[in-house]
Design a protein around this motif. Structure first.
Motif, mmCIF file in Angstrom:
data_model
loop_
_atom_site.group_PDB
_atom_site.id
_atom_site.type_symbol
_atom_site.label_atom_id
_atom_site.label_comp_id
_atom_site.label_asym_id
_atom_site.label_seq_id
_atom_site.Cartn_x
_atom_site.Cartn_y
_atom_site.Cartn_z
ATOM 1 N N TYR A 174 -13.964 -36.563 31.477
ATOM 2 C CA TYR A 174 -15.029 -35.866 32.057
ATOM 3 C C TYR A 174 -15.498 -34.845 30.783
ATOM 4 C CZ TYR A 174 -17.117 -32.022 34.311
ATOM 5 O OH TYR A 174 -18.274 -31.033 34.824
ATOM 6 N N PHE A 175 -14.526 -34.160 30.035
ATOM 7 C CA PHE A 175 -14.801 -33.213 29.130
ATOM 8 C C PHE A 175 -15.418 -33.745 27.849
ATOM 9 C CE2 PHE A 175 -12.063 -30.569 31.744
ATOM 10 C CZ PHE A 175 -12.961 -29.487 31.783
ATOM 11 N N PHE A 176 -14.936 -35.032 27.475
ATOM 12 C CA PHE A 176 -15.392 -35.585 26.181
ATOM 13 C C PHE A 176 -16.571 -36.577 26.399
ATOM 14 C CE2 PHE A 176 -11.037 -34.452 24.694
ATOM 15 C CZ PHE A 176 -11.309 -33.674 23.667
ATOM 16 N N MET A 177 -16.975 -37.243 27.661
ATOM 17 C CA MET A 177 -18.096 -38.057 27.793
ATOM 18 C C MET A 177 -19.176 -37.503 28.559
ATOM 19 S SD MET A 177 -15.952 -41.415 27.630
ATOM 20 C CE MET A 177 -17.511 -42.557 27.970
ATOM 21 N N ILE A 178 -18.663 -37.329 30.120
ATOM 22 C CA ILE A 178 -19.514 -36.970 30.954
ATOM 23 C C ILE A 178 -20.093 -35.452 30.706
ATOM 24 C CG2 ILE A 178 -19.849 -36.489 33.342
ATOM 25 C CD1 ILE A 178 -17.472 -38.664 33.754
ATOM 26 N N ARG A 179 -19.623 -34.320 30.683
ATOM 27 C CA ARG A 179 -19.931 -33.121 30.440
ATOM 28 C C ARG A 179 -21.034 -33.091 29.415
ATOM 29 N NH1 ARG A 179 -17.078 -27.823 29.050
ATOM 30 N NH2 ARG A 179 -18.255 -26.180 29.611
ATOM 31 N N PRO A 180 -20.827 -33.478 27.995
ATOM 32 C CA PRO A 180 -21.660 -33.394 27.346
ATOM 33 C C PRO A 180 -22.997 -33.958 27.366
ATOM 34 C CG PRO A 180 -19.572 -33.711 26.141
ATOM 35 C CD PRO A 180 -19.416 -33.757 27.586
#
Length: 149
Positions: free
Chosen positions: A34-40
């Motif tokens: 989530y923090f490395f792919m989806i959020r950005p």
């Protein structure tokens, strides 16, 4: 086959701590994803949407196909943009706009700043010219050049 299923069931039930560590590992992997792919990606999509909402006729833009042009008109109902590419008018979907090079409002403010810079440099050159003595030879050369033209 019976021995394989008993081995798997026995391994799973023999240690509850390893069962929890597997769940924690999966949760940790989902959180990292989530923090490395989806959020950005969501952040980038939000910035692109804000850019689309701020488009105005006269803005210079680049499409996803790397075509440069100036926005001629915007149809918000159809979500299309008509670009003027050196006299050729092309219609694109709004999502085809990759980035804005120059806003329509920016040239007016930049032009006023450029005029101030030119005025200040002209004042500086006038001050330096006033402080340097001019010779009669340089004045006569300038007069000859202006007469020849």
């Amino acid at each position: 086959m019976n021995s394989l299923s008993s081995f798997v069931l026995g391994a799973a039930s023999s240690n509850n701590a390893s069962g929890y560590s597997g769940i924690i590992l999966i949760i940790l992997m989902v959180a990292l994803m989530y923090f490395f792919m989806i959020r950005p990606q969501q952040k980038q999509r939000k910035e692109h949407q804000e850019m689309m909402n701020e488009l105005h006729p006269g803005d210079e833009v680049v499409t996803i196909g790397r075509m440069h042009g100036k926005i001629d008109s915007i149809n918000k109902a159809d979500r299309t943009v008509t670009l003027d590419c050196e006299g050729i008018y092309l219609t694109f979907d709004m999502v085809a706009i990759a980035r804005v090079i120059k806003r329509a409002d920016a040239p007016a403010s930049e032009a006023s700043q450029d005029n101030k810079a030119v005025a200040s440099s002209a004042d500086a050159s006038a001050d330096s010219a006033a402080s340097e003595p001019t010779s009669a030879a340089s004045v006569s050369d300038e007069q000859k050049d202006s007469e020849e033209k």
